[in-house]
Design an enzyme around this catalytic site. Sequence first.
Site, short mmCIF file in Angstrom:
data_model
loop_
_atom_site.label_atom_id
_atom_site.label_comp_id
_atom_site.label_asym_id
_atom_site.label_seq_id
_atom_site.Cartn_x
_atom_site.Cartn_y
_atom_site.Cartn_z
N SER A 159 0.83 -1.21 0.00
CA SER A 159 0.00 0.00 0.00
C SER A 159 0.86 1.25 0.00
O SER A 159 1.94 1.27 0.57
CB SER A 159 -0.90 0.02 1.23
N LYS A 199 -4.62 -6.54 3.32
CA LYS A 199 -4.55 -5.38 2.42
C LYS A 199 -5.96 -4.98 1.96
O LYS A 199 -6.28 -3.80 1.85
CB LYS A 199 -3.66 -5.71 1.20
N HIS A 207 -7.53 -3.13 4.73
CA HIS A 207 -6.92 -1.78 4.73
C HIS A 207 -7.67 -0.89 3.74
O HIS A 207 -8.05 0.24 4.05
CB HIS A 207 -5.44 -1.87 4.36
N ASN A 208 -7.89 -1.40 2.54
CA ASN A 208 -8.56 -0.59 1.53
C ASN A 208 -10.01 -0.30 1.91
O ASN A 208 -10.51 0.79 1.66
CB ASN A 208 -8.50 -1.29 0.16
N GLU A 247 -9.94 2.39 4.32
CA GLU A 247 -9.60 3.61 3.57
C GLU A 247 -10.87 4.23 2.94
O GLU A 247 -11.08 5.44 3.00
CB GLU A 247 -8.57 3.24 2.50
P1 NBP Z 1 -0.69 -2.18 -14.35
O1 NBP Z 1 -1.69 -2.74 -13.42
O2 NBP Z 1 -1.10 -1.09 -15.26
O3 NBP Z 1 -0.09 -3.36 -15.24
C1 NBP Z 1 0.88 -3.11 -16.23
C2 NBP Z 1 1.98 -4.14 -16.16
O4 NBP Z 1 1.44 -5.47 -16.28
C3 NBP Z 1 2.97 -3.98 -17.30
O5 NBP Z 1 4.25 -4.27 -16.82
C4 NBP Z 1 2.49 -5.04 -18.28
O6 NBP Z 1 3.48 -5.44 -19.18
C5 NBP Z 1 2.14 -6.13 -17.33
N1 NBP Z 1 1.34 -7.21 -17.92
C6 NBP Z 1 0.06 -7.23 -18.30
BR1 NBP Z 1 -1.04 -5.79 -18.30
N2 NBP Z 1 -0.35 -8.40 -18.76
C7 NBP Z 1 0.74 -9.18 -18.70
C8 NBP Z 1 0.98 -10.53 -19.06
N3 NBP Z 1 0.00 -11.29 -19.55
N4 NBP Z 1 2.22 -11.02 -18.88
C9 NBP Z 1 3.20 -10.24 -18.39
N5 NBP Z 1 3.03 -8.96 -18.02
C10 NBP Z 1 1.81 -8.44 -18.17
O7 NBP Z 1 0.62 -1.72 -13.54
P2 NBP Z 1 0.72 -0.86 -12.21
O8 NBP Z 1 -0.25 0.27 -12.20
O9 NBP Z 1 2.18 -0.58 -12.04
O10 NBP Z 1 0.26 -1.88 -11.07
C11 NBP Z 1 0.91 -3.11 -10.84
C12 NBP Z 1 0.17 -3.85 -9.73
O11 NBP Z 1 0.19 -3.06 -8.56
C13 NBP Z 1 -1.30 -4.12 -10.03
O12 NBP Z 1 -1.66 -5.37 -9.49
C14 NBP Z 1 -2.04 -3.05 -9.31
O13 NBP Z 1 -3.33 -3.41 -8.91
C15 NBP Z 1 -1.15 -2.81 -8.15
N6 NBP Z 1 -1.23 -1.41 -7.71
C16 NBP Z 1 -1.11 -1.14 -6.46
C17 NBP Z 1 -1.16 0.15 -6.02
C18 NBP Z 1 -1.00 0.41 -4.62
O14 NBP Z 1 -1.17 1.49 -4.13
N7 NBP Z 1 -0.62 -0.60 -3.91
C19 NBP Z 1 -1.35 1.22 -6.86
C20 NBP Z 1 -1.45 0.93 -8.14
C21 NBP Z 1 -1.39 -0.40 -8.56
P3 NBP Z 1 3.62 -4.68 -20.62
O15 NBP Z 1 4.43 -3.46 -20.33
O16 NBP Z 1 4.33 -5.66 -21.44
O17 NBP Z 1 2.23 -4.37 -21.09
#
Ligand code: NBP
Length: 484
Positions: A134, A188, A191-192, A195
Amino acid sequence: MTQTATSTANIGVVGLAVMGSNLARNLASREGNTVAIYNRSPEKTRELLAAHPEADFVASESIADFAASLTTPRTAIIMVKAGAGTDAVIDQLTAVFEPGDIIVDGGNALFTDTIRREKAVRETGINFVGAGISGGEEGALLGPSIMPGGSAEAWETLGPILRSIAAVAEGEPCVTHVGTDGAGHFVKMIHNGIEYADMQLIAEGYDLIRRGTGKSPAEIADIFTEWNRGELESYLIEITAEVLRQTDAKTGKPLVDVILDQAGAKGTGAWTVQTALDLGIPVSGIAEAVFARSLSSKPAQRAAAADLPGPSAAPVADVDAFIEDVRLALYASKMIAYSQGFDEIVAGAEEYGWDIQKGEIAKIWRGGCIIRAQFLNRITEAYAEDPGLVALVTAPYFREVMARAQDSWRRVVRIAAESGIPAPAFSSSLAYYDGLRADRLPAALVQGQRDFFGAHTYKRSDMEGTFHTLWSGDRSEIAMDDAH
Ligand code: NBP
């Protein structure tokens, strides 16, 4: 896949979109880490390398090279789109990893998916750890709050690495081994959910002050800044003041007045409520927050209902007293949301067999994450004093706040109702509080109704056994055989 002389990285990241690249940079910035990086599309890997020549990265353009660049036990954090993307990467990694290696899913997975994946990956001898992370982009880069599940064996390797990148609150890293398999993603999720409730309560407080006193967003920003110096001190109160103080460059109006009033959601709040329904835990504050976003996002219904009758709101008489009432009502309602959230953690732990230390969870939420707040120390203290606490709201500190806040809380809910200002989370939290402390609940009548139309039977408060009244007969009561 055997170890080669080129195996130099102690940790790897797969998925280099915003979260993954920030997490990889965070890892690389900590002493002793060399970070293997891989992304499905190699352009992202090259961009990250070019933008951060200072980082100790080992880049690969195939999953086999990525695995070969890692020292054993190979440890990789997946940061890809939750769902099919995560499953695809897990399949690729299990094909090139060996027993004892560790795959961490740092995405926002549903905890039941994590339970399923852990079970499947365990068969190969590889460890699978679902870790809730988070703090958004900034947290990933500078220090998130991390909630890992998985085996104790995996935690031995992973613990020092995650401790090195986590946020630090009062000298302690915001990470703990939450429990086995899906425990980390479960916590987690809660947590959300909390939130969502926290944000909704703040929004209701703002709306009540705005409509009740006519104060401007900038003036209310000052009130929130002031509140942030006291017991309400938290990241969400702090950023609320920033948002309210922002002027729109295009129109000169407060930005909050030009933002479309339809709140979006990515689903983790709904998961919290759906899971709570399955577990039979009333998380009414969180549910109201999720539903308030749904209601806001129904423009056609809202337009059709806009001319329904409502009261003509009278401005509040004593503005300062009202603002203080809203502050206390917000604090009390927030405590209910946390109390309900921890109830769900307790129920989840029981259902899925996790040994979750509630006080430790409150501790790791003190830094890095969106609900970070001073007040979390009070939760840790409450569970330290009584690990078997049946409801957080009954702990001494919480009792003291309820005693101090309840009159204000009731006045605020009354004024909201009389003025036609919606305050669903404030009012349902108060109703929950009154329900919980009630000597007798009308659930007795509900049992009577159920027995009347469905012969569902009831228990009596004055004797053992199960009973049914012959409603369509002579209305005498019969004792039922408990075996049925
Ligand atoms: P995204 O959720 O937008 O995902 C993009 C990434 O996934 C790229 O690296 C893409 O590769 C890869 N990808 C996909 Br789409 N399909 C794929 C596949 N079949 N095989 C391999 N790679 C694949 O990225 P993000 O916004 O950085 O979030 C990443 C994770 O973190 C998510 O689970 C999200 O829910 C979580 N998250 C958490 C928070 C937080 O506050 N904790 C915030 C935002 C996100 P490519 O470049 O080749 O398309």
